[in-house]
Write a protein that holds these residues in place. Sequence first.
Motif, mmCIF file in Angstrom:
data_model
loop_
_atom_site.group_PDB
_atom_site.id
_atom_site.type_symbol
_atom_site.label_atom_id
_atom_site.label_comp_id
_atom_site.label_asym_id
_atom_site.label_seq_id
_atom_site.Cartn_x
_atom_site.Cartn_y
_atom_site.Cartn_z
ATOM 1 N N ARG A 20 0.823 -1.212 0.000
ATOM 2 C CA ARG A 20 0.000 0.000 0.000
ATOM 3 C C ARG A 20 0.861 1.268 0.000
ATOM 4 N N GLN A 21 1.948 1.258 0.750
ATOM 5 C CA GLN A 21 2.842 2.418 0.777
ATOM 6 C C GLN A 21 3.362 2.741 -0.614
ATOM 7 N N ALA A 22 3.758 1.730 -1.344
ATOM 8 C CA ALA A 22 4.264 1.932 -2.704
ATOM 9 C C ALA A 22 3.172 2.511 -3.602
ATOM 10 N N VAL A 23 1.936 2.060 -3.416
ATOM 11 C CA VAL A 23 0.808 2.590 -4.197
ATOM 12 C C VAL A 23 0.649 4.078 -3.918
ATOM 13 N N LEU A 24 0.633 4.443 -2.643
ATOM 14 C CA LEU A 24 0.438 5.847 -2.274
ATOM 15 C C LEU A 24 1.589 6.718 -2.766
ATOM 16 N N ARG A 25 2.810 6.242 -2.596
ATOM 17 C CA ARG A 25 3.973 6.996 -3.081
ATOM 18 C C ARG A 25 3.886 7.217 -4.591
ATOM 19 N N TYR A 26 3.520 6.184 -5.310
ATOM 20 C CA TYR A 26 3.452 6.269 -6.762
ATOM 21 C C TYR A 26 2.373 7.259 -7.197
ATOM 22 N N VAL A 27 1.184 7.171 -6.607
ATOM 23 C CA VAL A 27 0.086 8.074 -6.968
ATOM 24 C C VAL A 27 0.475 9.520 -6.681
ATOM 25 N N LEU A 28 1.071 9.765 -5.527
ATOM 26 C CA LEU A 28 1.469 11.132 -5.172
ATOM 27 C C LEU A 28 2.570 11.654 -6.087
ATOM 28 N N ALA A 29 3.448 10.769 -6.546
ATOM 29 C CA ALA A 29 4.555 11.192 -7.410
ATOM 30 C C ALA A 29 4.116 11.399 -8.857
ATOM 31 N N ILE A 30 3.315 10.489 -9.377
ATOM 32 C CA ILE A 30 2.965 10.532 -10.795
ATOM 33 C C ILE A 30 1.706 11.361 -11.054
ATOM 34 N N GLY A 31 0.864 11.542 -10.048
ATOM 35 C CA GLY A 31 -0.399 12.254 -10.197
ATOM 36 C C GLY A 31 -0.318 13.577 -10.928
ATOM 37 N N PRO A 32 0.616 14.459 -10.551
ATOM 38 C CA PRO A 32 0.684 15.764 -11.234
ATOM 39 C C PRO A 32 1.065 15.670 -12.720
ATOM 40 N N ARG A 76 -5.258 13.625 2.165
ATOM 41 C CA ARG A 76 -5.645 12.341 2.777
ATOM 42 C C ARG A 76 -4.611 11.264 2.490
ATOM 43 N N LEU A 77 -4.145 11.215 1.243
ATOM 44 C CA LEU A 77 -3.140 10.217 0.869
ATOM 45 C C LEU A 77 -1.814 10.465 1.582
ATOM 46 N N THR A 78 -1.433 11.731 1.686
ATOM 47 C CA THR A 78 -0.194 12.080 2.384
ATOM 48 C C THR A 78 -0.276 11.676 3.856
ATOM 49 N N ALA A 79 -1.409 11.926 4.487
ATOM 50 C CA ALA A 79 -1.597 11.555 5.895
ATOM 51 C C ALA A 79 -1.585 10.036 6.073
#
Length: 89
Positions: A20-32, A76-79
């Motif tokens: 899950r951590q990898a999912v959140l990191r990836y979404v936050l990094a690639i999202g923009p 929310r994802l960052t938290a």
Amino acid sequence: MPGWQLRFDGGHQQRYLPDRQAVLRYVLAIGPRSASTRFEVFAETAPVRLADGSPGGRSYALVEVIDLSVGGERDRLTAELAALSGSPP
């Protein structure tokens, strides 16, 4: 350990991630930089069995849709990532 699959850009892109951590990191990094703000998150489920009982491969089920265009979603994802990492947001 179950794996995770992330689909985005209207299903044209997908990534397999270990947790899950990898999912959140990836979404936050690639999202923009992504062409779409919508990310579909799938978790690995029980393996597929063929009619003869032999293993047929991995199976994934949709567990969440992350839409970064929704207000507060990035926070929310960052938290959540901070909580999983054991560090303050």
